[in-house]
Scaffold this motif. Sequence first.
Motif, PDB file in Angstrom:
ATOM      1  N   GLN A 670       0.830  -1.207   0.000  1.00  0.00           N
ATOM      2  CA  GLN A 670       0.000   0.000   0.000  1.00  0.00           C
ATOM      3  C   GLN A 670       0.864   1.257   0.000  1.00  0.00           C
ATOM      4  OE1 GLN A 670      -3.582  -0.232   2.593  1.00  0.00           O
ATOM      5  NE2 GLN A 670      -2.608  -2.073   3.452  1.00  0.00           N
ATOM      6  N   ILE A 671       0.448   2.243  -0.801  1.00  0.00           N
ATOM      7  CA  ILE A 671       1.130   3.531  -0.875  1.00  0.00           C
ATOM      8  C   ILE A 671       0.069   4.627  -0.822  1.00  0.00           C
ATOM      9  CG2 ILE A 671       2.870   4.877  -2.085  1.00  0.00           C
ATOM     10  CD1 ILE A 671       3.437   2.432  -3.800  1.00  0.00           C
ATOM     11  N   ILE A 672       0.353   5.684  -0.086  1.00  0.00           N
ATOM     12  CA  ILE A 672      -0.557   6.829   0.024  1.00  0.00           C
ATOM     13  C   ILE A 672       0.125   8.033  -0.619  1.00  0.00           C
ATOM     14  CG2 ILE A 672      -1.889   8.284   1.597  1.00  0.00           C
ATOM     15  CD1 ILE A 672      -1.557   6.037   3.712  1.00  0.00           C
ATOM     16  N   THR A 673      -0.535   8.652  -1.593  1.00  0.00           N
ATOM     17  CA  THR A 673       0.097   9.766  -2.306  1.00  0.00           C
ATOM     18  C   THR A 673       0.403  10.931  -1.370  1.00  0.00           C
ATOM     19  OG1 THR A 673      -2.109  10.559  -2.942  1.00  0.00           O
ATOM     20  CG2 THR A 673      -0.923   9.189  -4.544  1.00  0.00           C
ATOM     21  N   GLY A 674      -0.454  11.185  -0.363  1.00  0.00           N
ATOM     22  CA  GLY A 674      -0.208  12.295   0.549  1.00  0.00           C
ATOM     23  C   GLY A 674       1.070  12.129   1.344  1.00  0.00           C
ATOM     24  N   ASP A 675       1.454  10.886   1.620  1.00  0.00           N
ATOM     25  CA  ASP A 675       2.699  10.624   2.348  1.00  0.00           C
ATOM     26  C   ASP A 675       3.883  10.465   1.413  1.00  0.00           C
ATOM     27  OD1 ASP A 675       1.302  10.656   4.728  1.00  0.00           O
ATOM     28  OD2 ASP A 675       0.999   8.490   4.765  1.00  0.00           O
ATOM     29  N   GLN A 676       3.669   9.760   0.296  1.00  0.00           N
ATOM     30  CA  GLN A 676       4.757   9.409  -0.611  1.00  0.00           C
ATOM     31  C   GLN A 676       5.063  10.496  -1.627  1.00  0.00           C
ATOM     32  OE1 GLN A 676       6.779   6.909  -1.036  1.00  0.00           O
ATOM     33  NE2 GLN A 676       7.397   6.962  -3.173  1.00  0.00           N
ATOM     34  N   GLY A 677       4.053  11.311  -1.980  1.00  0.00           N
ATOM     35  CA  GLY A 677       4.178  12.174  -3.154  1.00  0.00           C
ATOM     36  C   GLY A 677       3.766  11.385  -4.382  1.00  0.00           C
ATOM     37  N   MET A 678       4.143  11.843  -5.555  1.00  0.00           N
ATOM     38  CA  MET A 678       3.781  11.130  -6.775  1.00  0.00           C
ATOM     39  C   MET A 678       4.309   9.696  -6.734  1.00  0.00           C
ATOM     40  SD  MET A 678       4.805  11.828 -10.753  1.00  0.00           S
ATOM     41  CE  MET A 678       6.277  10.815 -10.635  1.00  0.00           C
ATOM     42  N   VAL A 679       3.434   8.738  -7.086  1.00  0.00           N
ATOM     43  CA  VAL A 679       3.813   7.331  -7.119  1.00  0.00           C
ATOM     44  C   VAL A 679       4.126   6.962  -8.565  1.00  0.00           C
ATOM     45  CG1 VAL A 679       3.106   4.970  -6.619  1.00  0.00           C
ATOM     46  CG2 VAL A 679       2.332   6.847  -5.140  1.00  0.00           C
ATOM     47  N   HIS A 680       5.350   6.533  -8.814  1.00  0.00           N
ATOM     48  CA  HIS A 680       5.822   6.249 -10.173  1.00  0.00           C
ATOM     49  C   HIS A 680       6.147   4.767 -10.286  1.00  0.00           C
ATOM     50  CE1 HIS A 680       9.036   7.176 -13.501  1.00  0.00           C
ATOM     51  NE2 HIS A 680       7.992   6.520 -13.963  1.00  0.00           N
ATOM     52  N   LEU A 681       5.423   4.071 -11.178  1.00  0.00           N
ATOM     53  CA  LEU A 681       5.653   2.648 -11.395  1.00  0.00           C
ATOM     54  C   LEU A 681       5.955   2.403 -12.863  1.00  0.00           C
ATOM     55  CD1 LEU A 681       2.806   2.650  -9.286  1.00  0.00           C
ATOM     56  CD2 LEU A 681       4.043   0.535  -8.820  1.00  0.00           C
ATOM     57  N   VAL A 682       6.903   1.511 -13.112  1.00  0.00           N
ATOM     58  CA  VAL A 682       7.347   1.197 -14.468  1.00  0.00           C
ATOM     59  C   VAL A 682       7.082  -0.277 -14.742  1.00  0.00           C
ATOM     60  CG1 VAL A 682       9.319   1.147 -16.042  1.00  0.00           C
ATOM     61  CG2 VAL A 682       9.129   2.972 -14.344  1.00  0.00           C
ATOM     62  N   ALA A 683       6.515  -0.576 -15.925  1.00  0.00           N
ATOM     63  CA  ALA A 683       6.280  -1.966 -16.315  1.00  0.00           C
ATOM     64  C   ALA A 683       7.621  -2.661 -16.528  1.00  0.00           C
ATOM     65  CB  ALA A 683       5.443  -2.018 -17.586  1.00  0.00           C
ATOM     66  N   ASP A 684       7.833  -3.745 -15.791  1.00  0.00           N
ATOM     67  CA  ASP A 684       9.091  -4.486 -15.870  1.00  0.00           C
ATOM     68  C   ASP A 684       8.757  -5.968 -16.045  1.00  0.00           C
ATOM     69  OD1 ASP A 684      11.651  -5.404 -15.742  1.00  0.00           O
ATOM     70  OD2 ASP A 684      12.018  -4.841 -13.662  1.00  0.00           O
ATOM     71  N   GLY A 685       8.513  -6.365 -17.302  1.00  0.00           N
ATOM     72  CA  GLY A 685       8.123  -7.746 -17.583  1.00  0.00           C
ATOM     73  C   GLY A 685       6.742  -8.043 -17.045  1.00  0.00           C
ATOM     74  N   SER A 686       6.665  -8.929 -16.053  1.00  0.00           N
ATOM     75  CA  SER A 686       5.371  -9.327 -15.496  1.00  0.00           C
ATOM     76  C   SER A 686       5.141  -8.728 -14.112  1.00  0.00           C
ATOM     77  CB  SER A 686       5.292 -10.854 -15.414  1.00  0.00           C
ATOM     78  OG  SER A 686       6.345 -11.357 -14.605  1.00  0.00           O
ATOM     79  N   ARG A 687       5.881  -7.668 -13.778  1.00  0.00           N
ATOM     80  CA  ARG A 687       5.684  -7.036 -12.475  1.00  0.00           C
ATOM     81  C   ARG A 687       5.847  -5.531 -12.597  1.00  0.00           C
ATOM     82  NH1 ARG A 687      10.258  -5.525  -9.527  1.00  0.00           N
ATOM     83  NH2 ARG A 687      12.231  -5.871 -10.634  1.00  0.00           N
ATOM     84  N   TRP A 688       5.295  -4.828 -11.603  1.00  0.00           N
ATOM     85  CA  TRP A 688       5.457  -3.385 -11.521  1.00  0.00           C
ATOM     86  C   TRP A 688       6.672  -3.070 -10.666  1.00  0.00           C
ATOM     87  CZ3 TRP A 688       3.232  -0.219 -14.692  1.00  0.00           C
ATOM     88  CH2 TRP A 688       1.984  -0.501 -15.225  1.00  0.00           C
ATOM     89  N   ARG A 689       7.521  -2.200 -11.159  1.00  0.00           N
ATOM     90  CA  ARG A 689       8.692  -1.769 -10.402  1.00  0.00           C
ATOM     91  C   ARG A 689       8.438  -0.362  -9.870  1.00  0.00           C
ATOM     92  NH1 ARG A 689      13.186   0.996 -12.101  1.00  0.00           N
ATOM     93  NH2 ARG A 689      12.746   0.533 -14.283  1.00  0.00           N
ATOM     94  N   LEU A 690       8.450  -0.225  -8.557  1.00  0.00           N
ATOM     95  CA  LEU A 690       8.249   1.072  -7.913  1.00  0.00           C
ATOM     96  C   LEU A 690       9.552   1.854  -7.978  1.00  0.00           C
ATOM     97  CD1 LEU A 690       6.298   2.869  -6.280  1.00  0.00           C
ATOM     98  CD2 LEU A 690       7.140   1.750  -4.214  1.00  0.00           C
ATOM     99  N   VAL A 691       9.517   3.030  -8.604  1.00  0.00           N
ATOM    100  CA  VAL A 691      10.740   3.805  -8.817  1.00  0.00           C
ATOM    101  C   VAL A 691      11.286   4.349  -7.503  1.00  0.00           C
ATOM    102  CG1 VAL A 691      11.702   5.858  -9.928  1.00  0.00           C
ATOM    103  CG2 VAL A 691      10.133   4.380 -11.198  1.00  0.00           C
ATOM    104  N   GLN A 692      10.428   4.791  -6.596  1.00  0.00           N
ATOM    105  CA  GLN A 692      10.874   5.374  -5.327  1.00  0.00           C
ATOM    106  C   GLN A 692      10.045   4.776  -4.212  1.00  0.00           C
ATOM    107  OE1 GLN A 692      13.213   6.875  -3.141  1.00  0.00           O
ATOM    108  NE2 GLN A 692      13.443   8.250  -4.880  1.00  0.00           N
TER     109      GLN A 692
END
Length: 714
Positions: A670-692
């Motif tokens: 779980q990620i909350i934008t108010g705490d994390q800021g912008m949530v950036h995810l990149v498609a990496d094969g069959s999974r999502w890679r969280l940039v930060q």
Amino acid sequence: MIWPWLPGWDWWIPLACVAGLSWQRRPATACLLLGVVWALCYSHWQLNWLQTPTLFERTQLVAGTVETIQPKGQSASRLIVRLKTLNGQALSPQPRVLLSWYGEQTPPRVGEYFQTITRLRLPHGLHNPGTFDSARWLLGQGISARGSVTGTLTQQAHSGIKRTRLVRHIKAVTDDLPAQPWLLALSIGDRSGLESRDWAMLRGLGISHLFAISGLHIGLVAGLGLLAGRLSGNRWIATALAASLALGYAWLAGFSVPTQRALLMLLLWLGLYCWGRFWSGRRIVLMTMMLLLAANPWLALDYGFWLSILAVAALLVTTGWLGGRRLWRLQVGLTVLLLPLVMLLFGGVSWLSLPVNLVLIPLFSLLLIPLLLLASLLLLPAPELSVWVFSLLNALFEPLIAGLHWLNDSVSPWIWLSAHAQGVGLVILLLPLALLPRARGLLVLPGYILCWLLLSPSGWQVRVLDVGQGLSVLVTQDKQALLYDTGNRFNSGFNMADGVILPLLRNLGIDKLEYLVVSHDDQDHSGNRDYLAHTLPIAHRWGAWSDGQHCRAGQQSHWGELTLTVLWPVNISGHSNNDSCVLHISDGRLSVLLTGDIEARAEQALLATGQPLAAKLLLSPHHGSNSSSTAAFIDTVNPDWVVHTAGFGNRWGFPSSEVMARFKQQGVGQIITGDQGMVHLVADGSRWRLVQRKRPGAWYHKLNTWLNGPKPLE
């Protein structure tokens, strides 16, 4: 400026001991450590009042004096207030707070003391690439909390403050003049009367510095005093007259940061001139920085401080290393040397800045500023003559400003640069600068930038923007973009399009949208729909549009390697939240489910349709409200990640603890934008890679963590 966490106050003890031990052999290191000690102690001293019990949990009775007023449209203003008491208890030190004023009641004036009730918040800012860093700006201004008010309980006028009375007098004299906003900007440093179109023109032509009282203006005023004083033949009289005029102008301008820097540097130079001593320009600049930062270490967070200091440094480089002393050489050197800083701070460049400044700087120096100074000096002894001079200035400024607006509108000289273009530009600029004497160390920067450019992530990406309590999601593949919802738009004039969405698109080098999907008509989702439609080319409009394609289950489109499928609504029910457009985006291996504000009833109906809902990435329905995200819905979607689009410290308590517990039970990250800021995810094969994985940035972005302790990522 960049340290990720604020060390405890007791760190000063070992740091001071190390500084003492290294004083004899390494005095420069010792001084640096002592500076760190002072900055650390100052920060804890200024922030200590934030640890008052229940300070952010309930309304507070505050009283203080208004230092600055910034009008923000009809019935809205921002007040910078120096707090004297909190719930009747005196405060020491007296913190500065930013209060947003709403309502029909006239706000207190500058210098007035008032008492009101407000709910205070931390100086927390939205965090998105390419956007204004409000958290840094607030602390750079010494502001350690913010709140909003609609009226006062008590109010006391302080008409005895001489500067306040003089400022009101100048405003009254120029009230009927069309050029009043520009005259006030140059005379008292009040730029609140300038409109967004004016700011765009100043940025486009690169002349904002001409309307911010700084070194140019203070130096000119002192120079006039020095020339007049030399007629007496006495160096001390000339110096005293120059210092008096500079001090008077700085006092009238309210001693802003650029004014302080210029005044202090000037007074140092005048003192050396009187005593017949010589210091290099570099030594004067460093001494000025030391004195200002010793008085207020938080100035290091103020972009204006660095812009002022580096502008002087650029002038010294131009006159010293490059041998430029004529106006055009000085301006060319200043423009080129400050170009990297301008690109980083403002995200673009003006190709017309150099010729416009070559014309306007002599005009301001030789005519406009001397006349303005004369009008201000004559205001009390000869008010009628002062009014005539102000009228003459108005006659000069009206055609000048109209011509500048025409020039900016006609040729559009401002060029926005993407992050990639800025990186390439910095490499091009820094490589030749690194060849300058004693500048070899700059070679590290181009190497770092090249590595950053080469390691940029590829594949389709999802960015859940930090738009406070609202929703906006950007999906990109290459330079093509889909935007799902547009965030909020407020009566004060601030909106998430100008504040977040457009700066991010410019940062990514995207100048059009392939799809703009508006889930439903709620303001926090659709507030900038029409504005974006007038600002950007949009190929396809889906959802809550009067002239677009309304969302209906089964609607499908192929966009590059992605498939867009509308899963909901089947029929319009008339319930705004439950009629949200639910969009499934997939490349065949990875997918994201965008749910708008659907609630439990719509979730159950959606499950009953039997459509494939599985998605590795889910946006929690209705910002994580307990009215949504049922256990059956979570189990069917079976995400790896869920993003709760909830504003920091929002009054609804989103995401609810029950919803977070349900996701945790299913083992969902779980990620909350108010705490994390912008949530950036990149498609990496069959999974999502969280940039930060954690909120990036320095300690002032994480004051809630400093107060409450670290909060691990779910």
